[in-house]
Design a protein around this motif. Structure first.
Motif, PDB file in Angstrom:
ATOM      1  N   ALA A  21      39.849  71.722  40.694  1.00  0.00           N
ATOM      2  CA  ALA A  21      39.266  70.856  42.249  1.00  0.00           C
ATOM      3  C   ALA A  21      37.982  70.117  41.717  1.00  0.00           C
ATOM      4  O   ALA A  21      37.529  69.388  42.480  1.00  0.00           O
ATOM      5  CB  ALA A  21      38.869  72.089  43.242  1.00  0.00           C
ATOM      6  N   CYS A  22      37.413  70.397  40.671  1.00  0.00           N
ATOM      7  CA  CYS A  22      36.328  69.520  40.349  1.00  0.00           C
ATOM      8  C   CYS A  22      36.596  68.508  39.386  1.00  0.00           C
ATOM      9  O   CYS A  22      35.972  67.689  39.046  1.00  0.00           O
ATOM     10  CB  CYS A  22      35.196  70.660  39.221  1.00  0.00           C
ATOM     11  SG  CYS A  22      34.759  72.121  40.135  1.00  0.00           S
ATOM     12  N   GLU A  23      38.052  68.450  39.265  1.00  0.00           N
ATOM     13  CA  GLU A  23      38.102  67.161  38.258  1.00  0.00           C
ATOM     14  C   GLU A  23      38.088  65.829  39.251  1.00  0.00           C
ATOM     15  O   GLU A  23      38.442  65.874  40.310  1.00  0.00           O
ATOM     16  CB  GLU A  23      39.766  67.221  38.039  1.00  0.00           C
ATOM     17  CG  GLU A  23      40.196  66.202  36.980  1.00  0.00           C
ATOM     18  CD  GLU A  23      41.494  66.877  36.353  1.00  0.00           C
ATOM     19  OE1 GLU A  23      42.511  65.871  36.645  1.00  0.00           O
ATOM     20  OE2 GLU A  23      41.922  67.846  35.801  1.00  0.00           O
ATOM     21  N   LYS A  24      37.254  64.936  38.595  1.00  0.00           N
ATOM     22  CA  LYS A  24      36.786  63.890  39.289  1.00  0.00           C
ATOM     23  C   LYS A  24      37.945  62.707  39.197  1.00  0.00           C
ATOM     24  O   LYS A  24      38.659  62.451  38.114  1.00  0.00           O
ATOM     25  CB  LYS A  24      35.602  63.291  38.610  1.00  0.00           C
ATOM     26  CG  LYS A  24      34.900  62.233  39.430  1.00  0.00           C
ATOM     27  CD  LYS A  24      33.712  61.601  38.939  1.00  0.00           C
ATOM     28  CE  LYS A  24      33.050  60.653  39.481  1.00  0.00           C
ATOM     29  NZ  LYS A  24      32.829  59.431  39.057  1.00  0.00           N
ATOM     30  N   THR A  25      38.166  61.933  40.320  1.00  0.00           N
ATOM     31  CA  THR A  25      39.192  60.966  40.577  1.00  0.00           C
ATOM     32  C   THR A  25      38.811  59.714  39.563  1.00  0.00           C
ATOM     33  O   THR A  25      37.499  59.455  39.461  1.00  0.00           O
ATOM     34  CB  THR A  25      39.358  60.368  41.927  1.00  0.00           C
ATOM     35  OG1 THR A  25      39.633  61.590  42.809  1.00  0.00           O
ATOM     36  CG2 THR A  25      40.340  59.307  41.969  1.00  0.00           C
ATOM     37  N   PRO A  26      39.408  59.071  38.663  1.00  0.00           N
ATOM     38  CA  PRO A  26      39.099  58.212  37.739  1.00  0.00           C
ATOM     39  C   PRO A  26      38.643  56.974  38.862  1.00  0.00           C
ATOM     40  O   PRO A  26      39.456  56.739  39.693  1.00  0.00           O
ATOM     41  CB  PRO A  26      40.206  57.878  36.870  1.00  0.00           C
ATOM     42  CG  PRO A  26      41.331  58.568  37.311  1.00  0.00           C
ATOM     43  CD  PRO A  26      40.811  59.725  38.558  1.00  0.00           C
ATOM     44  N   LEU A  60      27.745  48.782  42.830  1.00  0.00           N
ATOM     45  CA  LEU A  60      28.558  47.630  42.473  1.00  0.00           C
ATOM     46  C   LEU A  60      29.292  48.045  41.208  1.00  0.00           C
ATOM     47  O   LEU A  60      29.799  47.386  40.190  1.00  0.00           O
ATOM     48  CB  LEU A  60      27.499  46.428  42.014  1.00  0.00           C
ATOM     49  CG  LEU A  60      26.622  46.062  43.234  1.00  0.00           C
ATOM     50  CD1 LEU A  60      25.843  45.128  42.848  1.00  0.00           C
ATOM     51  CD2 LEU A  60      27.480  45.359  44.186  1.00  0.00           C
ATOM     52  N   ASN A  61      29.259  49.391  40.602  1.00  0.00           N
ATOM     53  CA  ASN A  61      30.010  49.972  39.705  1.00  0.00           C
ATOM     54  C   ASN A  61      31.100  50.696  40.325  1.00  0.00           C
ATOM     55  O   ASN A  61      31.127  51.596  41.033  1.00  0.00           O
ATOM     56  CB  ASN A  61      29.116  50.876  39.001  1.00  0.00           C
ATOM     57  CG  ASN A  61      27.801  50.279  38.543  1.00  0.00           C
ATOM     58  OD1 ASN A  61      28.004  48.992  38.129  1.00  0.00           O
ATOM     59  ND2 ASN A  61      26.798  50.820  38.702  1.00  0.00           N
ATOM     60  N   PRO A  62      32.461  50.643  39.627  1.00  0.00           N
ATOM     61  CA  PRO A  62      33.491  51.169  39.733  1.00  0.00           C
ATOM     62  C   PRO A  62      33.473  52.532  39.837  1.00  0.00           C
ATOM     63  O   PRO A  62      32.733  53.111  38.879  1.00  0.00           O
ATOM     64  CB  PRO A  62      34.693  50.699  38.844  1.00  0.00           C
ATOM     65  CG  PRO A  62      34.094  49.145  38.684  1.00  0.00           C
ATOM     66  CD  PRO A  62      32.593  49.472  38.514  1.00  0.00           C
ATOM     67  N   GLY A  63      33.873  53.365  40.640  1.00  0.00           N
ATOM     68  CA  GLY A  63      33.947  54.917  40.630  1.00  0.00           C
ATOM     69  C   GLY A  63      32.666  55.414  41.110  1.00  0.00           C
ATOM     70  O   GLY A  63      32.502  56.618  41.150  1.00  0.00           O
ATOM     71  N   LEU A  82      41.291  50.281  46.902  1.00  0.00           N
ATOM     72  CA  LEU A  82      40.889  51.238  46.010  1.00  0.00           C
ATOM     73  C   LEU A  82      41.183  52.759  46.179  1.00  0.00           C
ATOM     74  O   LEU A  82      41.121  52.978  47.289  1.00  0.00           O
ATOM     75  CB  LEU A  82      39.138  51.295  45.840  1.00  0.00           C
ATOM     76  CG  LEU A  82      38.644  49.959  45.549  1.00  0.00           C
ATOM     77  CD1 LEU A  82      37.016  49.935  45.561  1.00  0.00           C
ATOM     78  CD2 LEU A  82      38.813  49.669  44.134  1.00  0.00           C
ATOM     79  N   THR A  83      41.771  53.201  45.366  1.00  0.00           N
ATOM     80  CA  THR A  83      42.317  54.432  45.415  1.00  0.00           C
ATOM     81  C   THR A  83      41.299  55.684  45.176  1.00  0.00           C
ATOM     82  O   THR A  83      41.688  56.812  45.899  1.00  0.00           O
ATOM     83  CB  THR A  83      43.423  54.928  44.429  1.00  0.00           C
ATOM     84  OG1 THR A  83      43.011  54.512  42.917  1.00  0.00           O
ATOM     85  CG2 THR A  83      44.533  53.837  44.559  1.00  0.00           C
ATOM     86  N   SER A 150      38.267  52.352  29.214  1.00  0.00           N
ATOM     87  CA  SER A 150      38.076  53.127  30.621  1.00  0.00           C
ATOM     88  C   SER A 150      37.896  54.924  29.893  1.00  0.00           C
ATOM     89  O   SER A 150      37.610  55.501  30.792  1.00  0.00           O
ATOM     90  CB  SER A 150      38.795  52.878  31.428  1.00  0.00           C
ATOM     91  OG  SER A 150      40.115  53.106  31.003  1.00  0.00           O
ATOM     92  N   LYS A 151      38.258  54.987  28.915  1.00  0.00           N
ATOM     93  CA  LYS A 151      38.299  56.394  28.384  1.00  0.00           C
ATOM     94  C   LYS A 151      36.754  56.792  28.026  1.00  0.00           C
ATOM     95  O   LYS A 151      36.099  56.284  27.776  1.00  0.00           O
ATOM     96  CB  LYS A 151      39.357  56.490  27.103  1.00  0.00           C
ATOM     97  CG  LYS A 151      40.661  56.577  27.553  1.00  0.00           C
ATOM     98  CD  LYS A 151      41.035  56.825  26.189  1.00  0.00           C
ATOM     99  CE  LYS A 151      42.918  56.676  26.832  1.00  0.00           C
ATOM    100  NZ  LYS A 151      43.801  56.769  25.451  1.00  0.00           N
TER     101      LYS A 151
END
Length: 151
Positions: A21-26, A60-63, A82-83, A150-151
């Protein structure tokens, strides 16, 4: 199975669920902007208005979505794509492309433009201010990172 084994199994399952559950959506990215800059407004003044009226909800930053989605590469992008952000049903169903016309309507009065809008900003009745903000938004252009970046 002994009681200790049952507790160990339960603890392991709880830990696995907690960690998953703690895994952040990329972060999601919009495609690079292809529309020309919007020149009917003053982008420098739009930047100041943005900082005052928009930056508390938009990054202004993705994520890095806040109350509203990040806005990098917004100009010319399809709305609600945006997903990594949850949009209102009305905006998701709008079929809008964020250009000068749709941005002007939405910034003028988001609740009038999309009745179930999540954007709770005060209406911006001044057409010159809206044109300045749109001019600024049209300058927000960044390349989409490659898979390696992005990695």
């Amino acid at each position: 199975m002994s009681i200790i084994n049952k507790y160990q199994l339960t603890a392991m399952l709880a830990a696995a669920l907690f960690l998953s559950a703690c895994e952040k959506t990329p972060p999601d990215y919009r495609a690079p902007v292809t529309l020309p800059l919007y020149t009917a407004g003053d982008a420098d003044n739009g930047s100041l208005i943005y900082k005052d009226a928009c930056s508390q909800c938009h990054q202004l930053n993705p994520g890095l979505n806040k109350k509203g989605p990040q806005l990098m590469n917004i100009y010319g992008a399809p709305a609600a794509k945006l997903t990594d952000y949850t949009y209102s049903e009305g905006l998701a169903a709008s079929g809008w492309i964020w250009n000068a016309e749709t941005l002007d309507d939405y910034i003028a009065d988001s609740e009038k433009a999309i009745p179930d809008s999540k954007m709770l900003a005060d209406p911006m009745p001044d057409a010159k201010e809206r044109a300045d903000v749109i001019a600024y938004l049209s300058t927000l252009r960044a390349p989409v990172p490659t898979v390696e970046e992005s990695k």
